[in-house]
Design a protein around this motif. Structure first.
Motif, mmCIF file in Angstrom:
data_model
loop_
_atom_site.group_PDB
_atom_site.id
_atom_site.type_symbol
_atom_site.label_atom_id
_atom_site.label_comp_id
_atom_site.label_asym_id
_atom_site.label_seq_id
_atom_site.Cartn_x
_atom_site.Cartn_y
_atom_site.Cartn_z
ATOM 1 N N ASP A 282 23.181 49.073 -20.679
ATOM 2 C CA ASP A 282 24.333 48.273 -20.018
ATOM 3 C C ASP A 282 25.252 49.436 -19.937
ATOM 4 O O ASP A 282 26.287 49.370 -18.713
ATOM 5 C CB ASP A 282 24.721 47.244 -20.548
ATOM 6 N N LYS A 283 25.590 50.559 -19.927
ATOM 7 C CA LYS A 283 27.127 51.454 -19.621
ATOM 8 C C LYS A 283 26.464 52.836 -18.613
ATOM 9 O O LYS A 283 27.943 53.017 -18.126
ATOM 10 C CB LYS A 283 26.644 52.463 -21.037
ATOM 11 N N MET B 270 36.516 52.736 -22.063
ATOM 12 C CA MET B 270 36.991 51.594 -21.478
ATOM 13 C C MET B 270 36.093 50.110 -22.124
ATOM 14 O O MET B 270 36.960 49.186 -22.541
ATOM 15 C CB MET B 270 36.651 51.821 -19.961
ATOM 16 N N ALA B 271 35.090 50.408 -22.481
ATOM 17 C CA ALA B 271 34.398 49.244 -23.344
ATOM 18 C C ALA B 271 35.173 48.736 -24.490
ATOM 19 O O ALA B 271 35.262 47.232 -24.276
ATOM 20 C CB ALA B 271 33.191 48.836 -23.720
ATOM 21 N N ILE C 127 31.279 47.665 -17.058
ATOM 22 C CA ILE C 127 32.821 47.056 -18.264
ATOM 23 C C ILE C 127 32.988 45.785 -17.516
ATOM 24 O O ILE C 127 32.710 44.336 -17.636
ATOM 25 C CB ILE C 127 34.215 47.300 -18.392
ATOM 26 N N LEU C 128 32.580 45.511 -16.027
ATOM 27 C CA LEU C 128 33.144 44.412 -15.374
ATOM 28 C C LEU C 128 31.944 43.198 -16.221
ATOM 29 O O LEU C 128 31.941 42.280 -15.469
ATOM 30 C CB LEU C 128 33.119 45.052 -13.621
ATOM 31 N N GLU C 129 30.632 43.588 -15.745
ATOM 32 C CA GLU C 129 29.794 42.931 -15.973
ATOM 33 C C GLU C 129 30.092 42.223 -17.556
ATOM 34 O O GLU C 129 29.933 40.990 -17.519
ATOM 35 C CB GLU C 129 28.098 43.423 -16.176
ATOM 36 N N GLY C 130 30.375 43.064 -18.787
ATOM 37 C CA GLY C 130 30.905 42.802 -19.700
ATOM 38 C C GLY C 130 31.484 41.020 -19.641
ATOM 39 O O GLY C 130 31.782 40.621 -20.817
ATOM 40 N N PRO D 85 28.282 41.796 -7.100
ATOM 41 C CA PRO D 85 28.048 40.742 -6.749
ATOM 42 C C PRO D 85 29.158 40.110 -8.503
ATOM 43 O O PRO D 85 29.195 39.111 -8.277
ATOM 44 C CB PRO D 85 26.201 40.332 -7.785
ATOM 45 N N THR D 86 29.609 40.889 -9.425
ATOM 46 C CA THR D 86 30.472 40.969 -10.404
ATOM 47 C C THR D 86 32.125 40.380 -9.906
ATOM 48 O O THR D 86 32.408 39.566 -10.130
ATOM 49 C CB THR D 86 30.786 42.110 -10.855
#
Length: 186
Positions: free
Chosen positions: A144-145, A132-133, A61-64, A89-90
């Motif tokens: 991506d999940k 969460m998304a 979720i953070l990357e999104g 890195p996010t």
């Protein structure tokens, strides 16, 4: 209408779009002058005490969120979970106590609290990552999940050496959740 718009723009120091050609010009000004978006992704707000599995699942979720808002992500979590995020890195910063958390400093404060645990809500009747998304309006492709766990070069080398030395490796990661249903626990 034009007179009122001009008064409003002047009073509140806002850019005025007079015609369709102004949109590109004003968009460039806004993009250039916009402050960096900062998001406080909070799993300890009001002592929600999110489990390590939930925290690991938030990494996709953070990357999104970072991509959607072009944002710096500050992650608030309990101290035991910080090691899951420290090389991500996010995440630009990790906060592990309320004393270090000034929620007013961020563009957005996104507390996870217990929003994914009420199973009467249709959103929560699916995989927790999907829930969460949907909660944070992030679109995730199936690829991506997956949770993201970042290791240091030393940790990676140790892992490779351990596998070479033992020629067999059994690794289990269990992301498990519990929920109260009536009086019973699942």
């Amino acid at each position: 209408g034009q007179r009122i718009a001009l008064q409003y723009a002047s009073q509140f120091r806002k850019l005025l779009i007079k015609n369709i050609n102004d949109i590109d010009r004003i968009e460039k000004i806004i993009t250039k002058d916009r402050e960096r978006t900062t998001i406080l992704f909070d799993t300890i707000f009001q002592v929600s005490d999110r489990g390590l599995g939930d925290i690991l699942m938030t990494t996709s979720i953070l990357e999104g969120l970072k991509k959607k808002f072009n944002a710096d992500i500050v992650y608030a979590c309990r101290e035991e979970a910080a090691s899951l995020l420290e090389h991500n890195p996010t995440v630009s910063k990790i906060i592990t106590s309320y004393a270090d958390m000034d929620r007013t400093k961020y563009t957005y404060h996104l507390p996870l609290i217990r929003h994914t645990e009420n199973y009467r809500i249709k959103r929560n009747q699916q995989n927790r990552t999907d829930s969460m998304a949907e909660l944070f309006m992030v679109n995730l492709a199936d690829k991506d999940k997956r949770p993201r766990l970042y290791l240091t070069p030393a940790e990676l080398e140790w892992s490779k050496q351990h596998i070479r030395d033992h020629r067999k490796l059994n690794l289990g990661i269990n992301i498990e959740a519990t929920a109260q249903i009536g009086r019973a626990h699942v």
